[in-house]
Write a protein that holds these residues in place. Sequence first.
Motif, PDB file in Angstrom:
ATOM      1  N   LEU A  49       0.816  -1.219   0.000  1.00  0.00           N
ATOM      2  CA  LEU A  49       0.000   0.000   0.000  1.00  0.00           C
ATOM      3  C   LEU A  49       0.849   1.269   0.000  1.00  0.00           C
ATOM      4  O   LEU A  49       0.335   2.354   0.260  1.00  0.00           O
ATOM      5  CB  LEU A  49      -0.932  -0.008   1.218  1.00  0.00           C
ATOM      6  CG  LEU A  49      -1.890  -1.209   1.313  1.00  0.00           C
ATOM      7  CD1 LEU A  49      -2.741  -1.110   2.569  1.00  0.00           C
ATOM      8  CD2 LEU A  49      -2.779  -1.297   0.073  1.00  0.00           C
ATOM      9  N   GLU A  50       2.133   1.118  -0.305  1.00  0.00           N
ATOM     10  CA  GLU A  50       3.026   2.279  -0.292  1.00  0.00           C
ATOM     11  C   GLU A  50       2.554   3.372  -1.237  1.00  0.00           C
ATOM     12  O   GLU A  50       2.671   4.567  -0.950  1.00  0.00           O
ATOM     13  CB  GLU A  50       4.442   1.829  -0.662  1.00  0.00           C
ATOM     14  CG  GLU A  50       5.483   2.940  -0.603  1.00  0.00           C
ATOM     15  CD  GLU A  50       6.866   2.441  -0.935  1.00  0.00           C
ATOM     16  OE1 GLU A  50       7.816   3.240  -0.837  1.00  0.00           O
ATOM     17  OE2 GLU A  50       7.008   1.249  -1.297  1.00  0.00           O
ATOM     18  N   HIS A  51       1.977   2.967  -2.370  1.00  0.00           N
ATOM     19  CA  HIS A  51       1.539   3.948  -3.363  1.00  0.00           C
ATOM     20  C   HIS A  51       0.373   4.807  -2.874  1.00  0.00           C
ATOM     21  O   HIS A  51       0.068   5.843  -3.474  1.00  0.00           O
ATOM     22  CB  HIS A  51       1.127   3.234  -4.653  1.00  0.00           C
ATOM     23  CG  HIS A  51      -0.059   2.325  -4.481  1.00  0.00           C
ATOM     24  ND1 HIS A  51       0.014   1.112  -3.820  1.00  0.00           N
ATOM     25  CD2 HIS A  51      -1.366   2.464  -4.862  1.00  0.00           C
ATOM     26  CE1 HIS A  51      -1.173   0.530  -3.809  1.00  0.00           C
ATOM     27  NE2 HIS A  51      -2.030   1.336  -4.429  1.00  0.00           N
ATOM     28  N   LEU A  52      -0.260   4.382  -1.792  1.00  0.00           N
ATOM     29  CA  LEU A  52      -1.389   5.157  -1.260  1.00  0.00           C
ATOM     30  C   LEU A  52      -0.944   6.224  -0.265  1.00  0.00           C
ATOM     31  O   LEU A  52      -1.787   6.939   0.281  1.00  0.00           O
ATOM     32  CB  LEU A  52      -2.394   4.225  -0.574  1.00  0.00           C
ATOM     33  CG  LEU A  52      -3.139   3.230  -1.476  1.00  0.00           C
ATOM     34  CD1 LEU A  52      -4.066   2.347  -0.645  1.00  0.00           C
ATOM     35  CD2 LEU A  52      -3.926   3.960  -2.569  1.00  0.00           C
ATOM     36  N   GLN A  57      -2.082  10.879   3.224  1.00  0.00           N
ATOM     37  CA  GLN A  57      -1.733  12.206   3.714  1.00  0.00           C
ATOM     38  C   GLN A  57      -2.850  13.203   3.408  1.00  0.00           C
ATOM     39  O   GLN A  57      -3.183  14.050   4.243  1.00  0.00           O
ATOM     40  CB  GLN A  57      -0.430  12.682   3.095  1.00  0.00           C
ATOM     41  CG  GLN A  57       0.091  13.991   3.661  1.00  0.00           C
ATOM     42  CD  GLN A  57       0.403  13.914   5.133  1.00  0.00           C
ATOM     43  OE1 GLN A  57       1.118  13.005   5.579  1.00  0.00           O
ATOM     44  NE2 GLN A  57      -0.137  14.837   5.924  1.00  0.00           N
ATOM     45  N   SER A  58      -3.445  13.078   2.216  1.00  0.00           N
ATOM     46  CA  SER A  58      -4.547  13.991   1.853  1.00  0.00           C
ATOM     47  C   SER A  58      -5.732  13.818   2.791  1.00  0.00           C
ATOM     48  O   SER A  58      -6.328  14.799   3.249  1.00  0.00           O
ATOM     49  CB  SER A  58      -4.992  13.732   0.405  1.00  0.00           C
ATOM     50  OG  SER A  58      -3.971  14.082  -0.512  1.00  0.00           O
ATOM     51  N   ARG A 529     -15.650  10.727   8.140  1.00  0.00           N
ATOM     52  CA  ARG A 529     -16.487  10.131   7.097  1.00  0.00           C
ATOM     53  C   ARG A 529     -16.651  11.057   5.890  1.00  0.00           C
ATOM     54  O   ARG A 529     -16.864  10.602   4.754  1.00  0.00           O
ATOM     55  CB  ARG A 529     -17.854   9.773   7.671  1.00  0.00           C
ATOM     56  CG  ARG A 529     -18.748   8.997   6.725  1.00  0.00           C
ATOM     57  CD  ARG A 529     -20.199   9.007   7.175  1.00  0.00           C
ATOM     58  NE  ARG A 529     -20.347   8.364   8.463  1.00  0.00           N
ATOM     59  CZ  ARG A 529     -21.196   8.767   9.401  1.00  0.00           C
ATOM     60  NH1 ARG A 529     -21.949   9.840   9.203  1.00  0.00           N
ATOM     61  NH2 ARG A 529     -21.284   8.125  10.540  1.00  0.00           N
ATOM     62  N   LEU A 530     -16.557  12.365   6.106  1.00  0.00           N
ATOM     63  CA  LEU A 530     -16.746  13.309   5.010  1.00  0.00           C
ATOM     64  C   LEU A 530     -15.757  13.071   3.880  1.00  0.00           C
ATOM     65  O   LEU A 530     -16.077  13.308   2.704  1.00  0.00           O
ATOM     66  CB  LEU A 530     -16.623  14.746   5.534  1.00  0.00           C
ATOM     67  CG  LEU A 530     -17.684  15.205   6.532  1.00  0.00           C
ATOM     68  CD1 LEU A 530     -17.388  16.617   7.021  1.00  0.00           C
ATOM     69  CD2 LEU A 530     -19.079  15.139   5.918  1.00  0.00           C
ATOM     70  N   SER A 531     -14.547  12.612   4.194  1.00  0.00           N
ATOM     71  CA  SER A 531     -13.558  12.351   3.154  1.00  0.00           C
ATOM     72  C   SER A 531     -14.025  11.246   2.209  1.00  0.00           C
ATOM     73  O   SER A 531     -13.647  11.233   1.031  1.00  0.00           O
ATOM     74  CB  SER A 531     -12.209  11.975   3.775  1.00  0.00           C
ATOM     75  OG  SER A 531     -11.642  13.080   4.447  1.00  0.00           O
ATOM     76  N   ILE A 727      -7.239   6.085  10.731  1.00  0.00           N
ATOM     77  CA  ILE A 727      -8.440   6.226   9.906  1.00  0.00           C
ATOM     78  C   ILE A 727      -8.053   6.500   8.459  1.00  0.00           C
ATOM     79  O   ILE A 727      -8.629   5.923   7.524  1.00  0.00           O
ATOM     80  CB  ILE A 727      -9.327   7.361  10.453  1.00  0.00           C
ATOM     81  CG1 ILE A 727      -9.930   6.956  11.803  1.00  0.00           C
ATOM     82  CG2 ILE A 727     -10.435   7.710   9.461  1.00  0.00           C
ATOM     83  CD1 ILE A 727     -10.607   8.101  12.530  1.00  0.00           C
ATOM     84  N   ALA A 728      -7.074   7.377   8.249  1.00  0.00           N
ATOM     85  CA  ALA A 728      -6.639   7.701   6.894  1.00  0.00           C
ATOM     86  C   ALA A 728      -6.099   6.467   6.181  1.00  0.00           C
ATOM     87  O   ALA A 728      -6.329   6.279   4.975  1.00  0.00           O
ATOM     88  CB  ALA A 728      -5.580   8.798   6.937  1.00  0.00           C
ATOM     89  N   PHE A 729      -5.383   5.624   6.925  1.00  0.00           N
ATOM     90  CA  PHE A 729      -4.864   4.385   6.345  1.00  0.00           C
ATOM     91  C   PHE A 729      -6.013   3.511   5.847  1.00  0.00           C
ATOM     92  O   PHE A 729      -5.985   2.997   4.709  1.00  0.00           O
ATOM     93  CB  PHE A 729      -4.030   3.648   7.387  1.00  0.00           C
ATOM     94  CG  PHE A 729      -3.429   2.365   6.893  1.00  0.00           C
ATOM     95  CD1 PHE A 729      -2.184   2.350   6.296  1.00  0.00           C
ATOM     96  CD2 PHE A 729      -4.120   1.159   7.021  1.00  0.00           C
ATOM     97  CE1 PHE A 729      -1.628   1.158   5.832  1.00  0.00           C
ATOM     98  CE2 PHE A 729      -3.571  -0.026   6.558  1.00  0.00           C
ATOM     99  CZ  PHE A 729      -2.326  -0.025   5.965  1.00  0.00           C
TER     100      PHE A 729
END
Length: 749
Positions: A49-52, A57-58, A529-531, A727-729
């Motif tokens: 998942l490195e490419h994510l 970060q976004s 959740r908005l993301s 959560i971002a992960f």
Amino acid sequence: MPPDAARRPTTRTYHGDVFTDEYEWLREKEDPEVVAHLEAENAWTMSRLEHLAPLRQSIFDEIKARTQETDLTLPSRDGGWWYYSRTEEGKEYPIHARYEVGGPDDWTPRVLEPGEPVPGEQVLLDQNAEADGHEFFSLGTFDVSDDGHLLLYAVDTAGDERYTLRIRDLRTGTDLDDEVPGTAPGAFFAPDGVHVFYQTIDEAWRPHRLWRHRIGTSRDEDAMVFDEPDERYWMGAGVSRSKKYLMIELASKVTSECWILEADDPAGEFRCVRPRSEGVEYSVEHAVLPVAGAPAGSPGRDVLLVLHNEDAENFELTLVDVPGAGGTASWGDVVVPHDPEIRLEGVSASERYVVLYYRRGAIGRSGILRLDTESPQTGPQVRPQLAGPRTSGRPVTGAEPVWSFEEMTFGQELESVGAGVGVWEQPNLLVGYTSFVTPSAVYDYDVATGERTLLKQTPVLGGFEPSEYAQRREWAVAADGTRVPISLVWRKDRVELGDDGIPLAPAPVLLYGYGAYEMSLDPYFSIPRLSLLERGVVFAIAHVRGGGEMGRHWYDDGKLGNKRNTFTDFVACARHLAAVGWTTADRTVADGGSAGGLLVGAAVNIAPDAFGGVLAGVPFVDALTSMLDPSLPLTVTEWDEWGDPLHDADVYAYMKSYTPYENIPDDASRYPEVLATTSFNDTRVMYVEPAKWVARLHAAGAPAMLKIEMQAGHGGVSGRYSAWEQIAFEHAWILQVLGLADVPAVSGR
């Protein structure tokens, strides 16, 4: 290729059934080879998942940008102080503080401006300072003595839910010598400010003993107040809101028992309210009723409001006098009778009002019960009928108190409304409100006029507009014809609906479920959740059997010998959303944690073609192995939920037919992508369960990954920024599975 866990067969034989487990060796937590394998799984997952990383970060930046990092909670009054917590930008944990009450009639909290100094502030506990030097930090007890001089707090720095209890003198800011390691959360001061009550846990992490500690004495002098030897029962203890009674509650999954003691006699003997009776659950709340015709200022009548399910599946609320040494023989007068359509869930009392919490139509609700002291106490009376706002009830006959009832609602189809009683003397009520599209808000409610005044709403930065989002209820039909509710929320300009209320094109869906312990998944707002919503994801909750959304029967129909209904309901919800055009199977990700991890693990075995991905957090996927070992945390207490496969061959066979680990096929190459997350120090669902599950999925050719936090517990990492990173992960992985990894958020937000 993923890490190839060594196959070391061990044989498990119960009730004539022989099962060969090739990965049970991963249970040896102290084995360097086990740790090395877990680290290899982590490394492989991160490389895959490195490419994510840019997307992660976004998403992290979006959560951060929408969150008011420097903020304060709404102050709440207790005694001569207003208490609140505040957060500061860049700091992981909250800071707990207070300021003095302006006078006896000061019941309205100040409007505190984030980032501005609070006049007269006294910092009680800075969790950031306490967490310094620790990779994990959790606060399990926070209680201030009635005189305001002492703070009782407990911390866990490993994630294993064993807390060290300490006492701080708030006049000097220093900790006393009193310190007790290995406690459960929820210790408390007796009203005298001299005695502390705390619980300890056994080897199965079960709170089973209550102790009394006199401040200034050694731990060796502490008195054991209560010992619960039955391994099915957990203990809870506290002080009534009135501060008049100390209470102990003992509860298994199906039976409970309460004990009570006058708070002004903390060294006295607790007495049982009513002895336990198998299958009967009850809880008690102290209330004081005015006596009709008594002069103003006269003392009221001490009673207990008892919520019980004896001959009342959905519970009824009754009233009894505070029992003496012999306990109570009956449940007393009925206040709110049993109703097959309404599940009574809780009650809270203050000096003036009683708040009732209940569930109707798959939505949690709350309302105000008031005793009408002006009505005659004989002849035709009324009992509340919880059918809607401001109802006076149904007529009955008898010399019982007359109660009126008012339901709290904001008029939305999907909403969560909770009336908070606050402290005993508080003249008004606080009402919390949220929905899938409404940030959490707290209102001051004037009971006399019905007027609501907004006190605080969770800020959402970055131009959030609730009107840009929509929520609704769908109903799937299970295999046995049962209608199963589904809650949906989406962003309108990302998911356009036709005149029939169905998306013009199938949308990506994240389908969440739990389905155990009668826990209900009510509407709630989420900034993270908005993301997902801004990239076009529809968030859905499948309210499957095993939860409590539709009443006690909904729970009973999804536990023990009915547990398979939980999994087939979830599959039915996924198939329904695809059949009516909300989504397609390959654009549906199943999401569940803990018992919800069991749910999604079982569902993917039943219908791998119904999902494009499965996210399983701290998943209970090796449930049969755990339920066969009574030495493990929670096992014996959980037998009333899942059944006892150790002593019952039928339960063994039934559990083996659905538990995810045992039912992975030899060829799982057609399975959707699976991501399991866990924590090394989890005591509720041990890391070994998802580790074994993923190892077996790998061996069967399934596209599975494991991410393990080496310094965390069942709730994951501690600290808000660390939680956002986690959560971002997960969200980045979800978006990749749904084909949205390259889709930006709306307007670049």
